[in-house]
Scaffold this motif. Structure first.
Motif, PDB file in Angstrom:
ATOM      1  N   VAL A  97      63.913 -13.145  42.052  1.00  8.78           N
ATOM      2  CA  VAL A  97      64.150 -14.278  41.452  1.00  8.78           C
ATOM      3  C   VAL A  97      64.830 -14.360  40.275  1.00  8.78           C
ATOM      4  CG1 VAL A  97      62.001 -15.175  42.479  1.00  8.78           C
ATOM      5  CG2 VAL A  97      61.680 -14.042  40.454  1.00  8.78           C
ATOM      6  N   LYS A  98      65.087 -13.185  39.464  1.00 13.69           N
ATOM      7  CA  LYS A  98      65.954 -12.915  38.285  1.00 13.69           C
ATOM      8  C   LYS A  98      67.549 -12.901  38.489  1.00 13.69           C
ATOM      9  CE  LYS A  98      62.511 -10.045  36.278  1.00 13.69           C
ATOM     10  NZ  LYS A  98      62.379  -8.771  35.364  1.00 13.69           N
ATOM     11  N   LEU A  99      67.780 -12.965  39.883  1.00 18.88           N
ATOM     12  CA  LEU A  99      69.255 -12.916  40.242  1.00 18.88           C
ATOM     13  C   LEU A  99      69.621 -14.448  40.349  1.00 18.88           C
ATOM     14  CD1 LEU A  99      69.059 -10.447  43.430  1.00 18.88           C
ATOM     15  CD2 LEU A  99      69.909  -9.943  40.992  1.00 18.88           C
ATOM     16  N   PRO A 100      70.942 -14.420  39.625  1.00 21.74           N
ATOM     17  CA  PRO A 100      71.345 -16.222  39.588  1.00 21.74           C
ATOM     18  C   PRO A 100      71.426 -16.708  41.008  1.00 21.74           C
ATOM     19  CG  PRO A 100      72.937 -14.557  38.404  1.00 21.74           C
ATOM     20  CD  PRO A 100      71.946 -13.744  39.185  1.00 21.74           C
ATOM     21  N   GLY A 101      71.165 -18.059  41.139  1.00 23.53           N
ATOM     22  CA  GLY A 101      71.061 -18.725  42.494  1.00 23.53           C
ATOM     23  C   GLY A 101      69.814 -18.567  43.180  1.00 23.53           C
ATOM     24  N   VAL A 102      68.951 -17.321  42.893  1.00 22.48           N
ATOM     25  CA  VAL A 102      67.817 -16.969  43.867  1.00 22.48           C
ATOM     26  C   VAL A 102      66.473 -17.701  43.285  1.00 22.48           C
ATOM     27  CG1 VAL A 102      66.604 -15.004  44.821  1.00 22.48           C
ATOM     28  CG2 VAL A 102      69.069 -15.020  44.338  1.00 22.48           C
ATOM     29  N   GLY A 103      66.004 -18.303  44.013  1.00 24.54           N
ATOM     30  CA  GLY A 103      64.710 -18.862  43.801  1.00 24.54           C
ATOM     31  C   GLY A 103      63.474 -18.123  44.849  1.00 24.54           C
ATOM     32  N   ARG A 104      62.474 -18.726  44.783  1.00 21.68           N
ATOM     33  CA  ARG A 104      61.552 -18.280  45.617  1.00 21.68           C
ATOM     34  C   ARG A 104      61.696 -18.350  47.094  1.00 21.68           C
ATOM     35  NH1 ARG A 104      56.482 -17.089  43.369  1.00 21.68           N
ATOM     36  NH2 ARG A 104      55.502 -17.335  45.368  1.00 21.68           N
ATOM     37  N   ASP A 113      56.204 -24.832  45.685  1.00 24.50           N
ATOM     38  CA  ASP A 113      55.331 -23.553  45.315  1.00 24.50           C
ATOM     39  C   ASP A 113      54.097 -23.936  45.650  1.00 24.50           C
ATOM     40  OD1 ASP A 113      57.631 -22.415  44.282  1.00 24.50           O
ATOM     41  OD2 ASP A 113      56.828 -22.634  42.149  1.00 24.50           O
ATOM     42  N   LYS A 114      53.613 -25.080  45.594  1.00 19.19           N
ATOM     43  CA  LYS A 114      52.173 -25.481  45.913  1.00 19.19           C
ATOM     44  C   LYS A 114      51.833 -25.654  47.473  1.00 19.19           C
ATOM     45  CE  LYS A 114      51.122 -27.988  41.608  1.00 19.19           C
ATOM     46  NZ  LYS A 114      50.837 -29.370  40.878  1.00 19.19           N
ATOM     47  N   VAL A 115      53.015 -26.196  48.183  1.00 18.49           N
ATOM     48  CA  VAL A 115      53.205 -26.023  49.680  1.00 18.49           C
ATOM     49  C   VAL A 115      53.106 -24.802  50.050  1.00 18.49           C
ATOM     50  CG1 VAL A 115      54.465 -26.619  51.577  1.00 18.49           C
ATOM     51  CG2 VAL A 115      54.494 -28.212  49.797  1.00 18.49           C
ATOM     52  N   GLU A 116      53.608 -23.658  49.453  1.00 22.54           N
ATOM     53  CA  GLU A 116      53.641 -22.262  49.792  1.00 22.54           C
ATOM     54  C   GLU A 116      52.126 -21.852  49.819  1.00 22.54           C
ATOM     55  OE1 GLU A 116      54.692 -18.138  47.789  1.00 22.54           O
ATOM     56  OE2 GLU A 116      56.198 -19.797  47.433  1.00 22.54           O
TER      57      GLU A 116
END
Length: 353
Positions: free
Chosen positions: A213-220, A258-261
């Motif tokens: 998640v620290k990579l540019p463009g990468v989310g959960r 995140d809450k759905v997950e």
């Protein structure tokens, strides 16, 4: 003497006549004036009488006006009622009442049934290694997997490693990525991501969520796609289809990914998270569409509280089914027969009867 008297008396008569004429003229004039005054008085009286007679008519007209107002007031409620009736729509479906244990059983049964329909569900992005998967997943935002799969072969042929893409000319990368949309922003992301991999991780894609998640463009979401499909580490991918379906099935009413997950993850063993994501996403793309789900051809109709939101006629519903070009091995184009009665009608939906 007689002659003199006669001469003197003779002129008296004309004077008398003249006086008489003048008196007569004055009398006539006076009578004329009197007559004129009388006429004027008569006219004035007539006008006054006429005005007095006309006045009640105006008063009546004024009194009649409220009658129209009253009529309009009486008619107004009818219009109001019509407005209230016009937008009448079917009452919204009531949320089913079930215990947490019942929800867990229903959710897991849905996943089992979907596994039968989509036994080879998988990520629909083409990749050969973790680097290609993370790049393809970043590019899939706001476009289709098919479009990404048509674009990435040219990209990876020219820039096969993170080091190659990190040193690429942005303008050349933009031309390759143009078909995916938002190509400038995506170019910036994939070049920045590649630089981070080359400089911070030795050119390798990390296998930990906190690093990805620290990579540019990468989310959960992207991180879980990579972890689950490149490293075999379970994760739930909450994309548009997944979030829409789990709310439609009343697994959760959360909208934040995140809450759905977290809510859905609590219903399943961790080992099932990755395939669960594939099953739900496959179903959302092929049968349970956003605008018009094919309820009449849905294999989980008996378990779905939203049954009836879409087309329930089996023949019409089958025409709504969508499949990617070429499908995939083992794909079943029709719902399992266990959910259809002899007439081809889906079993009663959850809570019916």
């Amino acid at each position: 003497m007689k002659t003199t008297k006669a001469a003197k008396s003779t002129p008296v008569k004309p004077v008398a006549k003249k006086a008489a004429k003048k008196a007569a003229q004055k009398a006539t004039a006076a009578s004329g004036k009197a007559t004129g005054v009388a006429k004027k008085a008569t006219a004035t009286i007539k006008k006054a009488a006429a005005s007095k007679k006309a006045a009640p008519t105006k008063t009546v007209a004024k009194k009649a006006a409220p009658a129209k107002t009253a009529a309009s007031k009486k008619v107004a409620p009818a219009k109001t009622v019509a407005k209230k009736v016009a937008p009448a729509q079917p009452a919204p479906k009531k949320a089913i009442v079930e215990s947490h244990a019942a929800l867990v059983r229903r959710a897991r049964r849905i996943n089992r049934e979907l596994a039968e329909v989509y036994p080879y569900a998988h990520p629909e992005l083409d990749f050969e290694n973790p680097f290609q998967l993370v790049i393809a997943t970043v590019l899939s935002a706001q476009t289709t997997d098919l479009r990404v799969n048509q674009t990435t072969p040219g990209l990876f042929a020219k820039y096969p490693t993170p080091e190659d893409l990190a040193a690429a000319n942005p303008e050349e990368v933009e031309e390759i990525l143009r078909p995916t949309g938002f190509f400038r922003a995506k170019t910036k992301s994939v070049i920045g991501l590649s630089k981070a991999l080359a400089e911070d991780f030795g050119g390798e894609v990390p296998g930990r969520l906190e690093d990805l998640v620290k990579l540019p463009g990468v989310g959960r979401k992207t991180a879980f796609v990579v972890l689950g499909n490149a490293f075999g580490r379970p994760g739930i991918t909450v994309d548009t289809h997944f979030g829409r379906l789990v709310r439609r099935w009343q697994w959760t009413d959360e909208t934040d990914p995140d809450k759905v997950e977290a809510a859905v993850g609590a219903l399943f063993p961790k080992s099932e998270w990755t395939m669960l994501s594939h099953h739900v996403i496959f179903h959302g793309r092929r049968i349970c569409h956003a605008r018009k789900p094919a309820c009449g051809a849905c294999p989980i109709a008996p378990l779905c509280p939203a049954y009836g939101e879409g087309e329930t006629d089996p023949e019409k519903a089958r025409k709504l089914l969508k499949y990617e070009k070429g499908g995939f091995p083992g794909q079943r184009l029709n719902p399992p027969q266990s959910y259809l009665d002899a007439g081809g009608i889906p079993a009663p939906p959850l809570g019916a009867g």
